[in-house]
Design a protein around this motif. Structure first.
Motif, PDB file in Angstrom:
ATOM      1  N   ALA A   1       3.142   5.760  -3.184  1.00  0.00           N
ATOM      2  CA  ALA A   1       4.272   6.496  -3.752  1.00  0.00           C
ATOM      3  C   ALA A   1       4.128   6.627  -5.259  1.00  0.00           C
ATOM      4  O   ALA A   1       4.369   7.703  -5.840  1.00  0.00           O
ATOM      5  N   VAL A   2       3.716   5.550  -5.911  1.00  0.00           N
ATOM      6  CA  VAL A   2       3.485   5.594  -7.356  1.00  0.00           C
ATOM      7  C   VAL A   2       2.368   6.587  -7.668  1.00  0.00           C
ATOM      8  O   VAL A   2       2.469   7.384  -8.603  1.00  0.00           O
TER       9      VAL A   2
ATOM     10  N   GLY B   1      -3.777   7.051  -9.350  1.00  0.00           N
ATOM     11  CA  GLY B   1      -3.402   8.387  -9.806  1.00  0.00           C
ATOM     12  C   GLY B   1      -4.278   8.869 -10.948  1.00  0.00           C
ATOM     13  O   GLY B   1      -4.722  10.031 -10.974  1.00  0.00           O
ATOM     14  N   ALA B   2      -4.554   7.972 -11.902  1.00  0.00           N
ATOM     15  CA  ALA B   2      -5.411   8.345 -13.025  1.00  0.00           C
ATOM     16  C   ALA B   2      -6.836   8.634 -12.564  1.00  0.00           C
ATOM     17  O   ALA B   2      -7.504   9.526 -13.106  1.00  0.00           O
ATOM     18  N   ALA B   3      -7.309   7.900 -11.557  1.00  0.00           N
ATOM     19  CA  ALA B   3      -8.656   8.137 -11.031  1.00  0.00           C
ATOM     20  C   ALA B   3      -8.755   9.502 -10.358  1.00  0.00           C
ATOM     21  O   ALA B   3      -9.818  10.119 -10.341  1.00  0.00           O
TER      22      ALA B   3
ATOM     23  N   THR C   1       5.967  -4.028  -5.999  1.00  0.00           N
ATOM     24  CA  THR C   1       5.678  -5.137  -6.901  1.00  0.00           C
ATOM     25  C   THR C   1       5.079  -4.597  -8.190  1.00  0.00           C
ATOM     26  O   THR C   1       4.690  -3.421  -8.269  1.00  0.00           O
ATOM     27  N   ARG C   2       4.981  -5.454  -9.178  1.00  0.00           N
ATOM     28  CA  ARG C   2       4.332  -5.049 -10.424  1.00  0.00           C
ATOM     29  C   ARG C   2       2.880  -4.674 -10.165  1.00  0.00           C
ATOM     30  O   ARG C   2       2.354  -3.738 -10.760  1.00  0.00           O
ATOM     31  N   ARG C   3       2.241  -5.405  -9.283  1.00  0.00           N
ATOM     32  CA  ARG C   3       0.844  -5.133  -8.953  1.00  0.00           C
ATOM     33  C   ARG C   3       0.681  -3.765  -8.297  1.00  0.00           C
ATOM     34  O   ARG C   3      -0.223  -2.995  -8.652  1.00  0.00           O
ATOM     35  N   SER C   4       1.565  -3.434  -7.366  1.00  0.00           N
ATOM     36  CA  SER C   4       1.456  -2.133  -6.696  1.00  0.00           C
ATOM     37  C   SER C   4       1.743  -0.990  -7.664  1.00  0.00           C
ATOM     38  O   SER C   4       1.202   0.109  -7.515  1.00  0.00           O
TER      39      SER C   4
ATOM     40  N   ARG D   1       0.831  -1.204   0.000  1.00  0.00           N
ATOM     41  CA  ARG D   1       0.000   0.000   0.000  1.00  0.00           C
ATOM     42  C   ARG D   1       0.863   1.251   0.000  1.00  0.00           C
ATOM     43  O   ARG D   1       0.548   2.241  -0.671  1.00  0.00           O
ATOM     44  N   VAL D   2       1.953   1.207   0.747  1.00  0.00           N
ATOM     45  CA  VAL D   2       2.885   2.340   0.765  1.00  0.00           C
ATOM     46  C   VAL D   2       3.513   2.521  -0.610  1.00  0.00           C
ATOM     47  O   VAL D   2       3.660   3.641  -1.109  1.00  0.00           O
TER      48      VAL D   2
END
Length: 256
Positions: free
Chosen positions: A22-23, A108-110, A97-100, A17-18
């Motif tokens: 950050a992403v 971010g897009a939302a 991870t790739r998923r995170s 989640r962290v």
């Protein structure tokens, strides 16, 4: 007597989640920065092009922004592809991870989606006024509903709120596809990329916007139908794009 204090360590879910947060923060900043340039340029185009065409005796055939396929969505796709391509290795090295990474891009897009939605409405209304000022007929925008009602404005903003995440996730999927594709398949690359177009087609057709929305200009006749189709089609498009991004990212091999 000694007392031992155990230091608690975050669990895997908290760490991811962290990482996603950050992403999300970085992606929002980059998408807003790109959007500032994009919307500034289009505001200039909308203010100047119709008047210039009219001044030199040309004929206006439609809404400038919509005839370009509502290009703000392509900004989301391009920024997501560039960001994921540049940051994937660093994100994994930092413990993500790739998923995170995909989830952070989606979040971010939302966040940026409603901003782009409001700007789309303002740009469309501004161009309508430019057309009226130069006494030229305005054909109307390629929006789910006309923007002369609250329902039309709200549904249009909701549509763009779903368009931006869809295109951003396809951008993330595209870089995953490119990185995961074996060298021997590069010549057939465009054929393998066709499935990535499916969520784009779904969201364009359901919202009556974008390149596929141009022939459907005029939108829906019933606000209830418009709301249901825009919401259902947009959510489906986001889901399909998200699954595609996750599957393709999972196949990416990161080399040192």
């Amino acid at each position: 007597m000694t007392t031992t204090t155990a230091l608690s360590t975050p669990d895997a879910g908290t760490l991811q989640r962290v990482a996603s947060a950050a992403v999300r923060r970085r992606f929002v900043r980059r998408l807003l920065a790109a959007g500032a340039w994009f919307w500034g340029i289009w505001a200039f185009v909308v203010a100047v092009v119709p008047a210039a065409v009219d001044r030199w005796g040309g004929e206006l055939v439609g809404l400038t922004y919509e005839l370009a396929g509502a290009p703000a969505r392509w900004v989301a796709l391009a920024v997501a592809a560039i960001y994921c391509g540049a940051w994937l290795r660093g994100h994994l090295a930092a413990g993500g991870t790739r998923r995170s990474l995909v989830i952070g891009v989606l979040q971010g897009a939302a966040i940026v989606g409603p901003v782009f939605g409001v700007l789309t409405v303002l740009l469309t209304l501004a161009e309508e006024r430019v057309f009226r000022a130069i006494d030229e007929p305005w054909p109307g925008g390629a929006t789910p509903l006309p923007l002369d009602t609250v329902a039309g404005i709200v549904i249009t903003i909701v549509g763009e709120t779903l368009v931006v995440p869809t295109y951003a996730l396809v951008g993330a999927a595209a870089i995953g596809y490119y990185r995961a594709l074996p060298v021997r398949l590069y010549l057939l690359g465009p054929l393998h990329a066709v499935p990535l177009l499916v969520p784009l087609a779904i969201v364009d057709l359901s919202t009556r916007t974008g390149l596929l929305g141009i022939p459907l200009r005029g939108g829906y006749d019933d606000p209830v139908v418009a709301a249901l189709v825009v919401a259902a089609g947009g959510v489906l498009a986001v889901a399909v794009a998200g699954v595609g991004a996750l599957r393709l990212m999972a196949r990416v091999r990161v080399r040192p």
